[in-house]
Design a protein around this motif. Structure first.
Motif, PDB file in Angstrom:
ATOM      1  N   LEU A 156     -82.168 -57.332  24.153  1.00 39.56           N
ATOM      2  CA  LEU A 156     -80.820 -56.759  24.135  1.00 39.56           C
ATOM      3  C   LEU A 156     -79.702 -57.748  24.425  1.00 39.56           C
ATOM      4  O   LEU A 156     -78.576 -57.550  24.008  1.00 39.56           O
ATOM      5  N   SER A 157     -80.007 -58.815  25.166  1.00 41.21           N
ATOM      6  CA  SER A 157     -78.910 -59.593  25.740  1.00 41.21           C
ATOM      7  C   SER A 157     -78.358 -60.632  24.782  1.00 41.21           C
ATOM      8  O   SER A 157     -79.099 -61.303  24.057  1.00 41.21           O
ATOM      9  N   ASP A 158     -77.027 -60.788  24.821  1.00 36.15           N
ATOM     10  CA  ASP A 158     -76.380 -61.881  24.104  1.00 36.15           C
ATOM     11  C   ASP A 158     -76.438 -63.158  24.936  1.00 36.15           C
ATOM     12  O   ASP A 158     -76.501 -64.250  24.390  1.00 36.15           O
ATOM     13  N   VAL A 159     -76.374 -62.967  26.243  1.00 35.69           N
ATOM     14  CA  VAL A 159     -76.530 -64.095  27.169  1.00 35.69           C
ATOM     15  C   VAL A 159     -77.491 -63.656  28.257  1.00 35.69           C
ATOM     16  O   VAL A 159     -77.457 -62.509  28.680  1.00 35.69           O
ATOM     17  N   VAL A 160     -78.330 -64.577  28.687  1.00 35.06           N
ATOM     18  CA  VAL A 160     -79.292 -64.245  29.737  1.00 35.06           C
ATOM     19  C   VAL A 160     -79.001 -65.100  30.961  1.00 35.06           C
ATOM     20  O   VAL A 160     -78.664 -66.284  30.849  1.00 35.06           O
ATOM     21  N   ARG A 161     -79.086 -64.461  32.127  1.00 32.28           N
ATOM     22  CA  ARG A 161     -79.092 -65.232  33.365  1.00 32.28           C
ATOM     23  C   ARG A 161     -80.274 -64.746  34.200  1.00 32.28           C
ATOM     24  O   ARG A 161     -80.716 -63.613  34.061  1.00 32.28           O
ATOM     25  N   VAL A 162     -80.755 -65.629  35.049  1.00 28.13           N
ATOM     26  CA  VAL A 162     -81.912 -65.281  35.871  1.00 28.13           C
ATOM     27  C   VAL A 162     -81.481 -65.281  37.321  1.00 28.13           C
ATOM     28  O   VAL A 162     -80.743 -66.167  37.760  1.00 28.13           O
ATOM     29  N   ILE A 163     -81.917 -64.258  38.055  1.00 28.78           N
ATOM     30  CA  ILE A 163     -81.605 -64.198  39.483  1.00 28.78           C
ATOM     31  C   ILE A 163     -82.862 -64.500  40.279  1.00 28.78           C
ATOM     32  O   ILE A 163     -83.953 -64.044  39.942  1.00 28.78           O
ATOM     33  N   CYS A 164     -82.710 -65.359  41.283  1.00 30.82           N
ATOM     34  CA  CYS A 164     -83.835 -65.693  42.156  1.00 30.82           C
ATOM     35  C   CYS A 164     -83.295 -65.969  43.545  1.00 30.82           C
ATOM     36  O   CYS A 164     -82.403 -66.797  43.719  1.00 30.82           O
ATOM     37  N   GLU A 165     -83.790 -65.244  44.517  1.00 30.88           N
ATOM     38  CA  GLU A 165     -83.370 -65.366  45.912  1.00 30.88           C
ATOM     39  C   GLU A 165     -81.859 -65.326  46.064  1.00 30.88           C
ATOM     40  O   GLU A 165     -81.264 -66.097  46.828  1.00 30.88           O
ATOM     41  N   GLY A 166     -81.221 -64.425  45.323  1.00 31.21           N
ATOM     42  CA  GLY A 166     -79.789 -64.217  45.494  1.00 31.21           C
ATOM     43  C   GLY A 166     -78.915 -65.222  44.778  1.00 31.21           C
ATOM     44  O   GLY A 166     -77.690 -65.186  44.915  1.00 31.21           O
ATOM     45  N   ARG A 167     -79.521 -66.142  44.030  1.00 36.18           N
ATOM     46  CA  ARG A 167     -78.732 -67.118  43.280  1.00 36.18           C
ATOM     47  C   ARG A 167     -78.937 -66.904  41.787  1.00 36.18           C
ATOM     48  O   ARG A 167     -79.991 -66.470  41.343  1.00 36.18           O
ATOM     49  N   LEU A 168     -77.913 -67.272  41.007  1.00 37.92           N
ATOM     50  CA  LEU A 168     -77.987 -67.081  39.562  1.00 37.92           C
ATOM     51  C   LEU A 168     -78.220 -68.403  38.838  1.00 37.92           C
ATOM     52  O   LEU A 168     -77.681 -69.438  39.232  1.00 37.92           O
ATOM     53  N   SER A 169     -78.986 -68.331  37.751  1.00 36.57           N
ATOM     54  CA  SER A 169     -79.156 -69.492  36.874  1.00 36.57           C
ATOM     55  C   SER A 169     -77.894 -69.622  36.022  1.00 36.57           C
ATOM     56  O   SER A 169     -77.055 -68.736  36.012  1.00 36.57           O
ATOM     57  N   PRO A 170     -77.753 -70.736  35.282  1.00 32.58           N
ATOM     58  CA  PRO A 170     -76.652 -70.809  34.317  1.00 32.58           C
ATOM     59  C   PRO A 170     -76.830 -69.767  33.217  1.00 32.58           C
ATOM     60  O   PRO A 170     -77.867 -69.112  33.150  1.00 32.58           O
ATOM     61  N   GLU A 171     -75.827 -69.635  32.357  1.00 30.15           N
ATOM     62  CA  GLU A 171     -75.956 -68.717  31.229  1.00 30.15           C
ATOM     63  C   GLU A 171     -76.777 -69.360  30.129  1.00 30.15           C
ATOM     64  O   GLU A 171     -76.544 -70.514  29.764  1.00 30.15           O
ATOM     65  N   PHE A 172     -77.739 -68.613  29.604  1.00 30.19           N
ATOM     66  CA  PHE A 172     -78.511 -69.091  28.469  1.00 30.19           C
ATOM     67  C   PHE A 172     -78.197 -68.211  27.277  1.00 30.19           C
ATOM     68  O   PHE A 172     -78.448 -67.013  27.315  1.00 30.19           O
ATOM     69  N   PRO A 173     -77.641 -68.787  26.197  1.00 34.50           N
ATOM     70  CA  PRO A 173     -77.347 -67.979  25.014  1.00 34.50           C
ATOM     71  C   PRO A 173     -78.646 -67.426  24.426  1.00 34.50           C
ATOM     72  O   PRO A 173     -79.726 -67.984  24.641  1.00 34.50           O
ATOM     73  N   ARG A 174     -78.514 -66.335  23.667  1.00 29.69           N
ATOM     74  CA  ARG A 174     -79.670 -65.694  23.038  1.00 29.69           C
ATOM     75  C   ARG A 174     -80.542 -66.721  22.325  1.00 29.69           C
ATOM     76  O   ARG A 174     -80.057 -67.558  21.571  1.00 29.69           O
ATOM     77  N   GLY A 175     -81.827 -66.667  22.576  1.00 30.99           N
ATOM     78  CA  GLY A 175     -82.778 -67.494  21.841  1.00 30.99           C
ATOM     79  C   GLY A 175     -82.887 -68.933  22.299  1.00 30.99           C
ATOM     80  O   GLY A 175     -83.649 -69.705  21.732  1.00 30.99           O
ATOM     81  N   SER A 176     -82.125 -69.307  23.359  1.00 31.16           N
ATOM     82  CA  SER A 176     -82.149 -70.724  23.736  1.00 31.16           C
ATOM     83  C   SER A 176     -83.273 -71.034  24.723  1.00 31.16           C
ATOM     84  O   SER A 176     -83.543 -72.195  24.997  1.00 31.16           O
ATOM     85  N   LYS A 177     -83.904 -70.018  25.276  1.00 31.43           N
ATOM     86  CA  LYS A 177     -84.974 -70.263  26.243  1.00 31.43           C
ATOM     87  C   LYS A 177     -86.179 -69.393  25.898  1.00 31.43           C
ATOM     88  O   LYS A 177     -86.033 -68.240  25.510  1.00 31.43           O
ATOM     89  N   THR A 178     -87.345 -69.949  26.066  1.00 34.08           N
ATOM     90  CA  THR A 178     -88.565 -69.171  25.848  1.00 34.08           C
ATOM     91  C   THR A 178     -88.849 -68.353  27.110  1.00 34.08           C
ATOM     92  O   THR A 178     -88.348 -68.683  28.185  1.00 34.08           O
TER      93      THR A 178
END
Lengths: 348, 512
Positions: free
Chosen positions: B473-495
């Motif tokens: 669903l997402s146009d941009v993905v971010r990952v949350i871990c221990e209360g911190r966010l990853s950078p923005e990853f555009p659709r399809g840029s990360k496996t």
């Protein structure tokens, strides 16, 4: 044995089970009469006759029901919001106290005195419950404990006042307050019949609470808070403020019981003004399933049992505490009936 | 380990299991057998009867009809201990471990004799170490369970079952709480287990896992066994069709056209509450016409972020901006006034009031404003009209607007919440686990509505523990871990594997 929830109880279940509970209570009453050595059916007849058999008996029942309607409403309003107000007794006495003080000390003319006494009583009762509810919303203190214990504090405070500053100088040493002047007393609804306007005020209050709960946003907020405070808070309902408003209404209603007893019936304040109306209000509210109009019916039922048992006791020699036992069994059977409208007992 | 090659002997046989709850038939004459050394996947949507079946096997329920045989012996009905004693071990979705005890103590709990505490600890310890080596279940026996990650706790649960000499392992949705890497490790453990002659029942609704780990798939639908296929002879579309009964096309969102930033968090922190992780210096921008998907293992601060945007939580540090204006006062009401639509994580606890009617629930977020209410008085016919509008437009299946909402299925409840949120035409939509526990039909419906809202210009924050959902669903993905966010990853840029690294907290900041 297991309990399976019933998602939508049939009307037969919803009405039949409470009726069955009532029937079971009657059976217990007859059993108790038998144990006491009296004729069961006759005893039952005497209770009914004593509660509603004559005009005098009926009026007595209505009079007795009046404070129970107020305290029953006070409890039902609070319990709807899951605010466990066990302190209607204290709020009742606070209302009675302010009624007597305004009525005897200010010397106001009647048309001004009565509304002011009622208003003062409501404010006093509301204030008595405000403390516990603030402790609950601010500090998380359990209101069951605080409201319950305030009953004892209030009872001792009233005793002190009646032995001290508020003692009637003409009272021949009895611990009672001076009597209200004639025009600071609630008149009778029909001249010559021993029923005062407090009863009408109680019916009006029940109607008012019903309208509040079903038609207003505050009523919606109160019900939402009681049913699921977390969802209510999420939806933007200020749960803390709703509880405070609920407390003010509940405390005020309980205080009106004190106002109506003093200004309508007794005319002065004594330490035995209430034979536990505040606590019996909990039973009344539970029997009514917290429905404000149901409170009127259940208050009449409870008052009828007390008045009827009094009269039966004189005639049949069965002790009056049969009334307390009946009330307790009625409540237990009703609680069981309510449970069984919601779940079904399944074997295995 | 040479005798394990007789892979065909049956270790568990269920024959004609039927269980009714009132008129609902939860299990309808289900028969299957499990052979030694195989992994059978039990596939089905929520409410298909998987859990009921396992509860019967474990003696929590008594079947109305049918029998269970373990190693050729009939299992007495209704005795929870019998299955355990017969060598069946179960790992539940929700772990049953004591956090204040060590791994070893948890494993031994309930197996030690009442008298003689601590006797034989050394031997037990050796056995646990041997098991953890043989099955690839790396976990320190003296670590306190409270300090372990979710993946490690699951390993303790499996060790617990193995220690009790379970020969049949049942795993209920075991990957729901794992990162892709942890899932891969779990699959490795399962392969080792079957190689040693154990048998595994793997309950799931994730098709790719079923394909990866099982040798045979059983599909349940509406309480009936509708399919039994060898994994090698099937594919995902066929399984999906068996599971749902019709063909399913997952939503395929078009290219997003992101617009202005509607909500901005600037180095926001929130306090940790109890054992819930708070946010730590989070920067976040939600843009109009864009779905931002937040992936992560549950309990890494998703709750705090959702509460913050819902208005339940306020920042302890940092600031929030709504369309460029800094927020001074923040509450659920303020969030609603700012036209933030909120789909909460738990529709039963926070999304609805169970004993309220559909009408009362439909107006829960605008009960105090026109047209529903004027000067404190509620107009119930207006409220009812609002409810009927939602019921009609969002296909809420119900007997009528005066029904108590507790009688609705999860999917219909969620549609009502979705309708309540979208009818208010929100600028920003917080969708926290919007499809959890829904059947596939409802999942697709909810997802398509979110995409439509995005296309209408709303900024959507999608929080999900299901990486597939986030990636779809997402146009941009971010990952949350221990209360911190990853950078923005555009659709399809990360496996998925790369995102898994971030989910496990091993992301490399300069890799973005």
């Amino acid at each position: 044995m297991r309990l399976d929830p019933i998602t939508s109880p049939s009307p037969a279940r919803r009405l039949g089970l409470p009726a069955l509970a009532l029937g079971a209570t009657v059976l217990v009453a007859m059993g108790l009469a038998l144990v006491a050595g009296a004729e069961p059916l006759a005893t039952l007849g005497l209770i009914v006759k004593g509660a509603a058999g004559t005009k005098f008996a009926l009026l007595e029942t209505l009079n007795r029901a009046t404070p129970l309607i107020f305290t029953g409403l006070a409890v039902s309003v609070a319990f709807r919001a899951r605010l466990w107000n066990i302190g209607a007794e204290a709020q009742l006495y606070a209302g009675a106290l302010v009624t007597v003080v305004i009525g005897t000390q200010l010397g106001l003319p009647g048309p001004l005195a009565l509304p002011l006494m009622a208003l003062g009583a409501v404010l006093a009762g509301a204030l008595v419950l405000l403390g516990p509810v603030l402790l609950k919303t601010r500090l998380g203190v359990d209101e069951v404990v605080t409201t319950l214990l305030l009953n004892f504090i209030m009872a001792l405070f009233i005793s002190y006042l009646l032995e001290g500053p508020l003692k009637d100088p003409m009272g021949m040493g009895w611990p009672k307050s001076p009597a209200l002047p004639k025009d600071a007393r609630l008149p009778r609804i029909i001249e010559g019949l021993r029923l005062h306007w407090g009863f009408a005020l109680a019916l009006l209050s029940a109607l008012g609470v019903w309208v509040l709960q079903t038609r207003t946003t505050l009523g919606y907020e109160i019900r939402a808070t009681g049913l699921n405070a977390e969802a209510a808070r999420f939806a933007g309902i200020p749960v803390g403020r709703v509880l405070i408003k609920t407390a003010l209404i509940s405390g005020g209603l309980a205080a009106l019981a004190g106002f109506s007893e003093v200004a309508g019936l007794k005319g002065n304040l004594t330490a035995d003004l209430s034979p536990g109306f505040g606590y019996t209000g909990i039973v009344v509210a539970m029997l009514a399933l917290l429905h404000p109009l149901g409170v009127v019916v259940s208050a009449l039922f409870v008052a009828g049992i007390f008045v009827g048992a009094d009269s039966m006791s004189r005639a049949a020699g069965v002790p009056t505490y049969i009334a307390d036992i009946l009330l307790a069994t009625a409540l237990l059977f009703m609680v069981l009936a309510i449970l069984l409208t919601k779940v079904r007992v399944v074997r295995g | 380990m040479t005798e394990t090659k007789e892979a065909q002997d049956v270790v568990l046989r269920l024959s004609g299991i039927t269980k009714r709850f009132g008129v609902l038939v939860a299990n309808d004459a289900i028969s299957f057998s499990l052979a030694r050394g195989e992994v059978v996947a039990l596939l089905g949507e929520n409410g298909a009867g998987k859990t009921t079946l396992m509860n019967i096997l474990f003696g929590h329920y008594t079947a109305d009809e049918g029998t269970v045989e373990v190693f050729g012996q009939p299992l007495p009905a209704g005795l929870p201990g019998a299955a355990l004693a017969a060598g069946v071990g179960m790992v539940h979705q929700h772990f049953t471990l004591a956090g204040n005890m060590t791994v070893l103590e948890n494993i031994l709990l309930g197996t030690e004799p009442l008298w003689g505490v601590g006797r034989g600890r050394a031997a037990a310890r050796r056995r646990v170490l041997a098991l953890s080596r043989d099955f690839g279940l790396a976990v320190h026996p003296d670590a306190r369970v409270a300090t372990l990650s979710v993946g490690e706790r699951q390993r303790v649960e499996i060790l617990k079952a193995l220690y009790r000499e379970a020969r049949i392992l049942i795993l209920d949705e075991p990957t729901a709480v794992l990162t892709p890497q942890e899932s891969a490790a779990l699959f490795d453990t399962l392969r080792r287990a079957v190689a040693q002659g154990l048998s595994v029942i793997f309950i799931s609704h994730k098709l790719h896992e079923v394909m990866a780990v099982s040798s045979r798939v059983l599909v349940l639908r509406h309480g009936r066994l509708v399919g039994e296929v060898a994994t090698a002879e099937t594919d995902r579309p066929q399984l999906a069709e068996l599971m749902v009964g019709t063909e399913i096309t997952p939503p395929a969102p078009t290219e997003a056209r992101p617009g202005a930033t509607l909500l901005k968090l600037k180095t926001v922190s929130t306090p940790a509450r109890g054992n819930r992780t708070g946010l730590r210096g989070v920067d976040l921008e939600l843009r109009a016409g864009q779905i931002l998907g937040l992936a992560g293992v549950s309990g890494n601060g998703q709750g705090a972020l959702a509460d913050l945007i819902s208005g339940l939580e306020t920042p302890s540090a940092g600031s929030m901006e709504l369309a460029g204006t800094e927020i001074s006062h923040w509450s659920p009401r303020a969030a609603l006034a700012a036209r933030i639509g909120r789909i909460p994580e738990d529709r039963h606890r926070t999304g609805t009031i169970a004993d309220f009617t559909l009408t009362e629930n439909a107006v829960l977020e605008r009960y105090a404003e026109p047209p529903v209410a004027r000067r404190g008085w509620i107009d119930w016919s207006a409220a009812r009209r609002a409810a009927e509008q939602v019921i009609k437009a969002y296909d809420v299946r119900c007997p009528g607007p005066e029904t108590r909402i507790r009688l609705l299925s999860g999917g219909n409840m969620q549609k009502l919440i979705l309708g309540r949120v979208l009818e208010a035409q929100p600028m920003i939509i917080l969708a926290n686990q919007p499809v959890r526990g829904l059947d596939i039909g409802a999942v697709t419906y909810v997802q398509e509505r979110l995409i439509a809202a995005r296309d209408a210009g709303a900024a959507v924050l999608l929080i999900s523990e299901d990486l597939d959902e986030v990636l779809t669903l997402s146009d941009v993905v971010r990952v949350i871990c221990e209360g911190r966010l990853s950078p923005e990853f555009p659709r399809g840029s990360k496996t998925p594997a790369e995102l898994g690294q971030w989910m496990a907290g091993q992301g490399v900041p300069d890799a973005a």
